[in-house]
Design a protein around this motif. Structure first.
Motif, PDB file in Angstrom:
ATOM      1  N   ILE A 122       0.834  -1.208   0.000  1.00 17.88           N
ATOM      2  CA  ILE A 122       0.000   0.000   0.000  1.00 17.88           C
ATOM      3  C   ILE A 122       0.871   1.263   0.000  1.00 17.88           C
ATOM      4  O   ILE A 122       1.837   1.354   0.747  1.00 17.88           O
ATOM      5  CB  ILE A 122      -0.999  -0.024   1.189  1.00 17.88           C
ATOM      6  N   PRO A 123       0.585   2.226  -0.900  1.00 16.79           N
ATOM      7  CA  PRO A 123       1.377   3.461  -0.894  1.00 16.79           C
ATOM      8  C   PRO A 123       1.033   4.312   0.334  1.00 16.79           C
ATOM      9  O   PRO A 123      -0.082   4.259   0.842  1.00 16.79           O
ATOM     10  CB  PRO A 123       0.946   4.173  -2.174  1.00 16.79           C
ATOM     11  N   GLU A 124       2.023   5.094   0.758  1.00 18.61           N
ATOM     12  CA  GLU A 124       1.876   5.914   1.955  1.00 18.61           C
ATOM     13  C   GLU A 124       0.638   6.829   1.889  1.00 18.61           C
ATOM     14  O   GLU A 124      -0.144   6.912   2.829  1.00 18.61           O
ATOM     15  CB  GLU A 124       3.148   6.752   2.144  1.00 18.61           C
ATOM     16  N   GLU A 125       0.455   7.460   0.726  1.00 19.82           N
ATOM     17  CA  GLU A 125      -0.654   8.414   0.588  1.00 19.82           C
ATOM     18  C   GLU A 125      -1.997   7.699   0.705  1.00 19.82           C
ATOM     19  O   GLU A 125      -2.948   8.227   1.269  1.00 19.82           O
ATOM     20  CB  GLU A 125      -0.616   9.140  -0.774  1.00 19.82           C
ATOM     21  N   LYS A 126      -2.050   6.494   0.132  1.00 15.42           N
ATOM     22  CA  LYS A 126      -3.308   5.743   0.154  1.00 15.42           C
ATOM     23  C   LYS A 126      -3.677   5.377   1.594  1.00 15.42           C
ATOM     24  O   LYS A 126      -4.828   5.505   1.995  1.00 15.42           O
ATOM     25  CB  LYS A 126      -3.156   4.471  -0.697  1.00 15.42           C
ATOM     26  N   PHE A 127      -2.671   4.933   2.370  1.00 10.88           N
ATOM     27  CA  PHE A 127      -2.918   4.543   3.752  1.00 10.88           C
ATOM     28  C   PHE A 127      -3.375   5.745   4.574  1.00 10.88           C
ATOM     29  O   PHE A 127      -4.304   5.665   5.373  1.00 10.88           O
ATOM     30  CB  PHE A 127      -1.658   3.922   4.364  1.00 10.88           C
TER      31      PHE A 127
ATOM     32  N   LEU B 282      -6.359  -3.440  -1.722  1.00  8.73           N
ATOM     33  CA  LEU B 282      -5.628  -2.194  -1.464  1.00  8.73           C
ATOM     34  C   LEU B 282      -4.136  -2.426  -1.255  1.00  8.73           C
ATOM     35  O   LEU B 282      -3.372  -1.480  -1.102  1.00  8.73           O
ATOM     36  CB  LEU B 282      -6.220  -1.479  -0.255  1.00  8.73           C
ATOM     37  N   GLY B 283      -3.741  -3.691  -1.200  1.00  8.61           N
ATOM     38  CA  GLY B 283      -2.323  -4.005  -1.071  1.00  8.61           C
ATOM     39  C   GLY B 283      -1.802  -4.042   0.352  1.00  8.61           C
ATOM     40  O   GLY B 283      -0.608  -4.120   0.596  1.00  8.61           O
ATOM     41  N   LEU B 284      -2.723  -4.003   1.317  1.00 12.48           N
ATOM     42  CA  LEU B 284      -2.307  -4.007   2.721  1.00 12.48           C
ATOM     43  C   LEU B 284      -1.893  -5.420   3.138  1.00 12.48           C
ATOM     44  O   LEU B 284      -0.852  -5.627   3.772  1.00 12.48           O
ATOM     45  CB  LEU B 284      -3.474  -3.497   3.576  1.00 12.48           C
TER      46      LEU B 284
END
Lengths: 74, 243
Positions: free
Chosen positions: B184-189, B215-217
């Motif tokens: 998960i990208p930083e902004e998405k989180f 979401l890739g988490l």
């Protein structure tokens, strides 16, 4: 202490004022010490293991929360 | 109160009787034929359940179910040190807890050589999220949920800018750990953390099962069999690298 939990802090700390656990140390051999608590029914409950040998922390009979058996290997 | 005298009497004799008795039992089972005596099985995969509140510097009142970091950390060292342990399965069902304790456990897990796999069952909320992503591979049950929300100090008014900055820094530590250990990208989180309209009267997001994967988490939706199979394959590839 900073909490990151879905539970509100009031709920987590409910009853904290009246909560005074009493721990006592008992030392077994080879630098193995247990921090124990006496339960209401006079049993000895293991609260914490104090040892520098990491393998002591994997001994099933010494797991925190369990009642100390009198045939324990020490 | 002298616990040692009351509770740790001589063993010796009792144990001798017991071994003699068990030898007799095994012998009689053998004579009966059919069934074979039980063999002691020691698993080479260890399991670490992280349940309830994650307890740090403060002992919480007894009605809380807690996982204490002073127990977990030496156990992780012992597992890493033990050559007979081929993998560690971390079962998560936690409502969150102490940030520094949670981050300490996460950092320990992420720096282990022993293959580690996490399985989120029920819930892996708040500080449970970095622990879930700290392993080599992560699974989430299809019904399990993960709540991502900002850190808050309940009942306290944030009055001074320093306090807010402190909270912000703590939040950044969590966001950084999660984004570097998952896809998960930083902004998405960060966006999930501050999203409005998802939680009733609160800011944040609840991810259920495959949403966390999309979401890739978390790596995959799965259960116990998948998690154990992954541990075996991770161990196998580690052995191959050694050879």
């Amino acid at each position: 202490m900073l909490n990151y939990s879905i539970y509100p802090l009031e709920l987590i700390l409910e009853g904290y004022e009246n909560f005074n656990p009493e721990y006592e140390e008992i030392s077994l051999s080879r630098g193995l010490t247990l921090l124990v608590e006496k339960t209401e029914s006079n049993e000895i409950k293991i609260g914490k293991i104090v040892s520098t040998d990491p393998q002591d922390y994997l001994r099933p009979e010494l797991q925190p929360g369990s009642i100390l058996k009198n045939d324990i290997y020490y | 109160m002298d616990i040692k005298q009351d509770f740790l009497p001589e063993r010796g004799k009792q144990e001798e009787e017991e071994t003699e008795e068990s030898a007799r039992t095994i012998e009689s089972i053998k004579q009966l034929g059919e069934s074979s005596p039980p063999v002691e099985v020691k698993s080479d995969i260890h399991i670490l359940p992280i349940i309830g509140q994650i307890e740090g510097h403060m002992v919480l009142p007894p009605k809380n179910k807690t996982t204490k970091y002073e127990h977990i950390i030496p156990q992780l060292v012992a597992i890493e040190e033990n050559p007979n342990i081929k993998g560690l399965l971390i079962i998560l069902n936690t409502v969150g807890g102490d940030i520094e304790a949670g981050l300490a456990i996460s950092e320990m897990i992420s720096s282990m050589d022993t293959p580690t796999v996490s399985l989120v069952l029920g819930g892996g909320h708040s500080i449970g999220v970095p622990i879930a992503v700290a392993t080599d591979f992560s699974y989430i049950a299809s019904t399990a949920s993960m709540t991502i929300h900002p850190i808050r100090l309940t009942g306290m008014v944030i009055g001074v800018p320093q306090t807010y900055e402190y909270l912000d820094k703590m939040q950044d530590r969590i966001i950084k750990f999660v984004s570097t250990h998952s896809r998960i990208p930083e902004e998405k989180f960060r966006e999930l953390m501050f999203r409005t309209g998802e939680l009733v009267r609160d800011v944040g997001t609840v991810l259920i099962g495959k949403e966390a994967v999309e979401l890739g988490l978390v790596d995959e939706v799965g259960g116990l069999n998948a998690a154990l199979a992954k541990l075996r394959s991770l161990d196998k590839s580690r052995e191959e690298v050694k050879d």
